[in-house]
Motif scaffolding. Structure first.
Motif, mmCIF file in Angstrom:
data_model
loop_
_atom_site.group_PDB
_atom_site.id
_atom_site.type_symbol
_atom_site.label_atom_id
_atom_site.label_comp_id
_atom_site.label_asym_id
_atom_site.label_seq_id
_atom_site.Cartn_x
_atom_site.Cartn_y
_atom_site.Cartn_z
ATOM 1 N N THR A 152 0.403 -1.082 -0.035
ATOM 2 C CA THR A 152 0.421 0.225 -0.365
ATOM 3 C C THR A 152 1.018 1.543 -0.248
ATOM 4 N N LEU A 153 2.572 1.164 -0.470
ATOM 5 C CA LEU A 153 2.795 2.235 -0.006
ATOM 6 C C LEU A 153 3.179 2.946 -1.322
ATOM 7 N N GLN A 154 2.594 4.770 -0.993
ATOM 8 C CA GLN A 154 3.462 5.366 -2.198
ATOM 9 C C GLN A 154 3.766 6.278 -1.964
ATOM 10 N N PHE A 155 4.957 6.767 -2.987
ATOM 11 C CA PHE A 155 6.034 7.043 -2.649
ATOM 12 C C PHE A 155 5.495 9.008 -1.999
ATOM 13 N N GLY A 156 6.270 8.753 -0.925
ATOM 14 C CA GLY A 156 6.408 9.963 0.388
ATOM 15 C C GLY A 156 5.337 10.123 0.856
ATOM 16 N N HIS A 157 4.815 9.021 1.299
ATOM 17 C CA HIS A 157 3.216 9.048 1.889
ATOM 18 C C HIS A 157 3.931 8.839 3.472
ATOM 19 N N ALA B 185 20.148 28.275 9.997
ATOM 20 C CA ALA B 185 19.805 27.349 8.837
ATOM 21 C C ALA B 185 19.743 26.172 9.547
ATOM 22 N N LEU B 186 18.618 24.932 9.044
ATOM 23 C CA LEU B 186 18.029 24.109 9.592
ATOM 24 C C LEU B 186 18.469 22.990 8.706
ATOM 25 N N LEU B 187 18.991 21.940 8.504
ATOM 26 C CA LEU B 187 18.938 20.605 8.124
ATOM 27 C C LEU B 187 18.665 19.738 9.420
ATOM 28 N N PHE B 188 17.650 19.541 8.191
ATOM 29 C CA PHE B 188 16.462 17.613 8.767
ATOM 30 C C PHE B 188 16.769 16.316 7.042
ATOM 31 N N VAL B 189 16.101 15.086 8.311
ATOM 32 C CA VAL B 189 16.480 14.447 7.050
ATOM 33 C C VAL B 189 15.652 13.634 7.796
ATOM 34 N N ILE B 190 14.800 13.181 6.756
ATOM 35 C CA ILE B 190 13.502 12.252 7.177
ATOM 36 C C ILE B 190 13.982 11.043 6.093
ATOM 37 N N CYS B 191 12.585 10.339 6.372
ATOM 38 C CA CYS B 191 12.938 9.186 6.069
ATOM 39 C C CYS B 191 11.624 7.629 5.720
ATOM 40 N N CYS B 192 11.418 7.476 4.856
ATOM 41 C CA CYS B 192 9.923 6.852 4.471
ATOM 42 C C CYS B 192 9.986 5.685 3.786
ATOM 43 N N PRO B 193 9.587 4.514 3.982
ATOM 44 C CA PRO B 193 9.691 3.743 3.278
ATOM 45 C C PRO B 193 9.123 3.511 1.915
ATOM 46 N N VAL B 194 9.742 3.251 0.819
ATOM 47 C CA VAL B 194 8.954 3.088 -0.479
ATOM 48 C C VAL B 194 9.137 1.393 -1.434
ATOM 49 N N GLY B 195 8.368 1.449 -2.510
ATOM 50 C CA GLY B 195 8.129 0.303 -2.773
ATOM 51 C C GLY B 195 8.861 0.678 -4.564
ATOM 52 N N PRO B 196 9.133 -0.888 -5.032
ATOM 53 C CA PRO B 196 9.420 -0.456 -6.149
ATOM 54 C C PRO B 196 8.518 0.219 -7.279
ATOM 55 N N TYR B 197 9.360 1.386 -7.876
ATOM 56 C CA TYR B 197 8.840 2.323 -8.981
ATOM 57 C C TYR B 197 8.087 1.360 -9.552
ATOM 58 N N TYR B 198 8.326 -0.042 -10.085
ATOM 59 C CA TYR B 198 7.291 -0.541 -11.380
ATOM 60 C C TYR B 198 7.321 -1.807 -10.760
ATOM 61 N N PRO B 199 5.812 -2.083 -9.985
ATOM 62 C CA PRO B 199 6.038 -3.435 -9.286
ATOM 63 C C PRO B 199 5.825 -3.957 -10.555
ATOM 64 N N LYS B 200 4.665 -4.264 -11.051
ATOM 65 C CA LYS B 200 4.408 -5.087 -12.067
ATOM 66 C C LYS B 200 5.648 -5.257 -13.073
ATOM 67 N N GLY B 201 6.441 -4.892 -13.281
ATOM 68 C CA GLY B 201 7.376 -4.652 -14.364
ATOM 69 C C GLY B 201 7.452 -3.053 -15.302
ATOM 70 N N PHE B 202 8.082 -3.543 -15.925
ATOM 71 C CA PHE B 202 8.224 -1.994 -16.534
ATOM 72 C C PHE B 202 6.992 -1.981 -17.384
#
Lengths: 361, 361
Positions: B9-14, B144-161
């Motif tokens: 169900t993961l969407q990039f950056g959500h 200034a502020l440097l920050f780092v966040i992380c998100c779990p992401v799936g394959p860009y083409y889960p069903k093949g290219f």
């Protein structure tokens, strides 16, 4: 309530008033209720798109108090219109400019005691619109926040006009065709700081943005620019670059043009402005300015913007030499001086005009 | 602790992980202590310069888990170096890249259980640096502020290219000489959204950025681009635009070039990659691509970036017609397929390489 610092200690953009206006927006629910609350930090998710993709635009306008205490804004309709144009360019939401203006007037009325009583002072009003979507895809944001903050500001030249030296930047650009130069977007400002800093290192106050191999003059730092040439018949030509997609359509720029044109066409008389005046929106190259300087045909050159109103220039560092620009004893020239006087008169309410919009009687 | 959504169900950056890294900076006191704390909103004064002048830059990198559970980053030194270059371009503070990388590793170790166990998934790491000076002058920010966040992401083409259709944008630009195209700055992204939206309206998935009257191909949406031509001798030429100041120096771009060059020079063998391969960094025009398509000399065209790794293209809408681009049955071409396999093998740890930097055994 914060204490009001003495007027003569105010620095541009350092002191903010007690209140701010915020209006949230969402793709599905539209604009939320405007809220005027205490000036306070914004709490935003670190994934908000403004932090990543520079989804931000702003406006700058001033509220003036006249001798009778009446507070007015100068041509705020132009700021509302430009702000909506900026929003369209980066896919931020547009809004009803009249409705936003009423909210801004309410904010200014609430904080009007922040406008220092001393002449030449005003309240700088900064509407800002940012993308606040909390997912980091590059797309039109589904959430946004419009906010307005205000800061009391002093006259740009408290001790009289001081002409500035410009450095003609050839390494960096401000804008290009197909880009964003004609819109008041945050993205036009961050990249310009290094050019400013390099100009300062070389002993110049600001940088002059040039375009293309012809080195067209476009803008002065964060201001529009004007140049005046003496013509063969003894008349004067006031020139500013045309709105070709790379020039910010400044409110001060438009006002200078409107005043000069109404004088040139004898629709109205601006005291002391030369009568034999031609007004042109056309491209100007450094070669033309340099030749005019050498041949004694260069009359003056100045920046125009909300913060400084008129900012005279006395030289341009260009390709290793200085191009000299005449200035009068008071720092101004024969065209900028009477126009500045008329403009400031209208802004402060000393000269009645329909450009002045009453906020509080 | 947040609940981990199901991987599919993961969407990039959500979805973001439990923690974030923050490091403040001040002109007089320098970098403050790095802090890893709960993922939480940032409280910033509304006058913070990032909101007004787009003083922001970012990076994108991925942490992968291999079959044995080892977690690694792919060429993170390149991101640290590019981030410092970006900072210099907009007068934000630079930093010790090795030290920041150690902090990022610490963050990834803490949140490594967020990397889904399924193959093809990873943790997208987003370092960001913003100007937080609270006075609204246009200048190098004093905070200034440097920050780092992380998100779990799936394959860009889960069903093949799935090859995408591009729209060749001629109305808007992404970059210009003297501008910021070679730096990973927020300012390069907000203005591109309208071009993307217009491409989508016309039925294309992404836009292709063209430059100049010659319509040089520069980038694909937010990716670098490659094109493969068949040569008269039957060999293949892999081409990408040179780093001329308008092209982002992508980590995936550099990796594709390095792999193809080592294969072409017989330094190493990439399985199934054609042997008669030439690798060029040179300008390519739409006229050249169109002619090659018509004459059967166009082999493939693809985007390359951290998010999608390789993104094959099957047509380009250009000046009212579609330029067709061949793709294989699996959606890829003869050069992209073996390079993608090698690249992903190295990223995920299936193929040992010094590009993979261990975060956790």
């Amino acid at each position: 309530m914060k204490t009001h610092p003495p007027a003569n200690t105010l620095q541009f953009g350092h002191t903010f008033t007690d209140h701010m206006l915020t209006i949230p927006w969402n793709l599905f629910t539209g604009w939320g209720p405007p809220k005027i609350g205490p000036y306070a930090p914004l709490a935003l998710e670190p994934s908000s798109t403004v932090f990543h993709y520079a989804q931000t635009l702003f406006e700058g306008m001033k509220a003036y108090r006249d001798k009778e205490g009446k507070v007015s804004l100068f041509r705020p309709d132009m700021n509302m219109k430009r702000m909506n144009n900026s929003a369209k360019r980066i896919a931020l939401p547009t809004f009803n400019g009249d409705a936003l203006l009423e909210c801004i007037k309410e904010l200014v009325r609430l904080d009007k005691d922040w406008i220092p009583k001393e002449p030449g002072y005003s309240l700088y009003v900064r509407p800002t619109l940012i993308g606040t979507q909390t997912t980091i895809g590059v797309s039109p944001p589904a959430d946004a926040l419009l906010f307005v903050i205000c800061c009391p500001v002093g006259p740009y030249y408290p001790k009289g006009f001081k002409p500035v030296a410009l450095y003609g930047t050839t390494e960096y650009i401000r804008a290009a065709p197909g880009g964003t130069g004609a819109f008041k977007l945050g993205v036009n400002y961050a990249p310009g700081v290094v050019a400013q800093r390099e100009a300062a290192k070389l002993g110049y106050v600001q940088n002059l943005w040039l375009h293309g191999p012809e080195h067209y003059l476009t803008e002065v730092g964060t201001m529009n620019m004007f140049v005046v040439f003496k013509q063969p018949d003894g008349g004067l030509e006031l020139v500013t670059p045309p709105l070709d997609g790379m020039i910010l359509p400044g409110v001060t720029r438009d006002s200078v043009l409107a005043l000069a044109r109404s004088h040139a066409s004898h629709t109205q008389h601006i005291p002391n402005l030369p009568s034999n005046l031609t007004v042109s929106e056309r491209p100007v190259t450094m070669a033309e300015v340099k030749a005019a300087s050498t041949e004694g045909r260069l009359v003056e050159l100045f920046g125009a913007g909300t913060a400084a109103v008129i900012s005279p220039v006395d030289r341009i560092g260009y390709m290793g030499e200085d191009v000299l620009i005449p200035t009068g004893e008071d720092g101004m020239g024969p065209v900028s001086r009477p126009i500045w006087k008329e403009l400031v008169g209208r802004q402060t309410g000393a000269i009645k005009s329909e450009w002045s919009v009453t906020v509080s009687e």
